[in-house]
Design an enzyme around this catalytic site. Structure first.
Site, PDB file in Angstrom:
ATOM      1  N   SER A   1      -1.491  10.792  -2.581  1.00  0.00           N
ATOM      2  CA  SER A   1      -0.559   9.678  -2.440  1.00  0.00           C
ATOM      3  C   SER A   1       0.319   9.575  -3.694  1.00  0.00           C
ATOM      4  CB  SER A   1      -1.352   8.399  -2.148  1.00  0.00           C
ATOM      5  OG  SER A   1      -0.540   7.389  -1.614  1.00  0.00           O
TER       6      SER A   1
ATOM      7  N   ASP B   1      -1.615   9.386   9.524  1.00  0.00           N
ATOM      8  CA  ASP B   1      -1.401   9.068   8.110  1.00  0.00           C
ATOM      9  C   ASP B   1      -0.181   8.181   7.902  1.00  0.00           C
ATOM     10  OD1 ASP B   1      -1.318   9.248   5.271  1.00  0.00           O
ATOM     11  OD2 ASP B   1      -1.982  11.334   5.342  1.00  0.00           O
TER      12      ASP B   1
ATOM     13  N   HIS C   1      -4.973   8.449   6.036  1.00  0.00           N
ATOM     14  CA  HIS C   1      -4.549   8.715   4.658  1.00  0.00           C
ATOM     15  C   HIS C   1      -5.675   9.245   3.778  1.00  0.00           C
ATOM     16  CE1 HIS C   1      -1.400   8.297   1.698  1.00  0.00           C
ATOM     17  NE2 HIS C   1      -2.069   7.444   0.933  1.00  0.00           N
TER      18      HIS C   1
END
Length: 312
Positions: A125, A265, A292
């Protein structure tokens, strides 16, 4: 550095790096943990956590790479988070909480651990955004890069969140819209609505894994970094990070690069496609049962894929 007893199967050590942070106003330390032995002869992997503003707790499962492939793994809490130095007095200081601060921290840590000449890097991320920026500078010791569920531009991220948000139940959407319009994003009702979003697009496991919950608890205790850089939620991004992009530099990433994301995601395909299009030596694996947090949602398959890539 002190050895812990978390696992008898592999050596685990922890330490703190003291480093000079301009304008911090006090001594700063970055806490880290090492799974395995940095002197084993196997190239180590440094793992960068997301946020900005969570912690490395949810990344402890990366020790699977040490157990299964003898890859030394380093996780750490970025400045302002977890067991590293907190600076709540810097809340709202967008001149202090900038990307370069965390790039400098990474460089200092690589030097501190003596691995700057030979290492792999995985960023999740926000961590993938940092990892990509680090890689475009072509550091000589970087050998492999994994970009996990990260956008190439936050304009693309914001557009993707709008699409996902409209997939939520209408009553949840209404709460989000009302609270954001009325400036009530710090209320329990707003956080509950955000939780519905997270359960669909951030981590589909129920209950939430303890390691991930711990990272969120840290952020609740001190949201300085997240609120300053990002904003109230993943999809209500009002901090300076909303303008982040690497589109003009991504072609400079020269090392073999693995992209990963989940089918569900919040880092949608549209966010990641520019990496696939522009990085010269790249492959992309999507995890069909994940959102995610593929390393938690499809643990065994995820570490098989990443382990094979890093062993090439």
């Amino acid at each position: 550095m002190s050895t812990t007893n978390e696992s008898s199967a592999i050596p685990i050590s922890e330490g703190e790096m003291v480093w000079d942070v301009p304008n911090a106003g006090k001594e700063c330390k970055t806490w880290y943990r090492i799974y395995g032995n940095l002197k084993s002869g196997v190239r180590p992997l440094v793992v960068l956590h997301g946020g900005p503003g969570v912690t490395s707790d949810y990344l402890t499962s990366f020790s699977a790479l040490t157990l299964e492939r003898s890859i030394p793994v380093i996780i750490y809490d970025q400045l302002g988070n977890g067991l590293s130095t907190h600076l709540p007095e810097k809340m709202g200081d967008i001149g202090f909480w900038i990307e370069q601060l965390f790039l400098d921290e990474l460089k200092h840590l690589l030097d501190h651990l003596g691995i700057y000449e030979n290492y792999d890097l995985l960023g999740h991320s926000w961590g993938g955004m940092l990892g990509a920026r680090h890689a475009v500078r072509q550091p000589r010791g970087l050998k492999h890069l994994v970009i996990m569920s990260s956008p190439a531009s936050n304009k693309l991220w914001i557009e993707a969140q709008e699409v996902l948000r409209r997939k939520l139940p209408q009553d949840v959407q209404d709460v989000l819209d009302t609270c954001e319009r009325e400036g009530k994003t710090d209320t329990k009702v707003y956080q509950n609505a955000v939780g519905v979003y997270y359960s669909r697009f951030l981590c589909t496991l129920a209950p939430m894994p303890e390691s991930l919950q711990k990272s969120f608890e840290w952020m609740e205790k001190d949201p300085t970094v997240y609120l300053t850089m990002n904003g109230p939620s993943e999809f209500y991004m009002i901090g300076p990070i909303k303008d982040w992009t690497i589109l003009d530099e991504v072609h400079k990433i020269s090392v073999p690069t693995l992209l990963t994301n989940g089918r569900k995601d919040e880092a949608a395909d549209s966010c990641m496609y520019p990496f696939f299009k522009l990085v010269p030596r790249v492959r992309w694996i999507q995890f069909s049962e994940s959102s995610h947090m593929a390393h938690l949602e499809e643990h065994e398959f995820f570490f098989q894929v990443v382990g094979l890539f890093l062993s090439e």
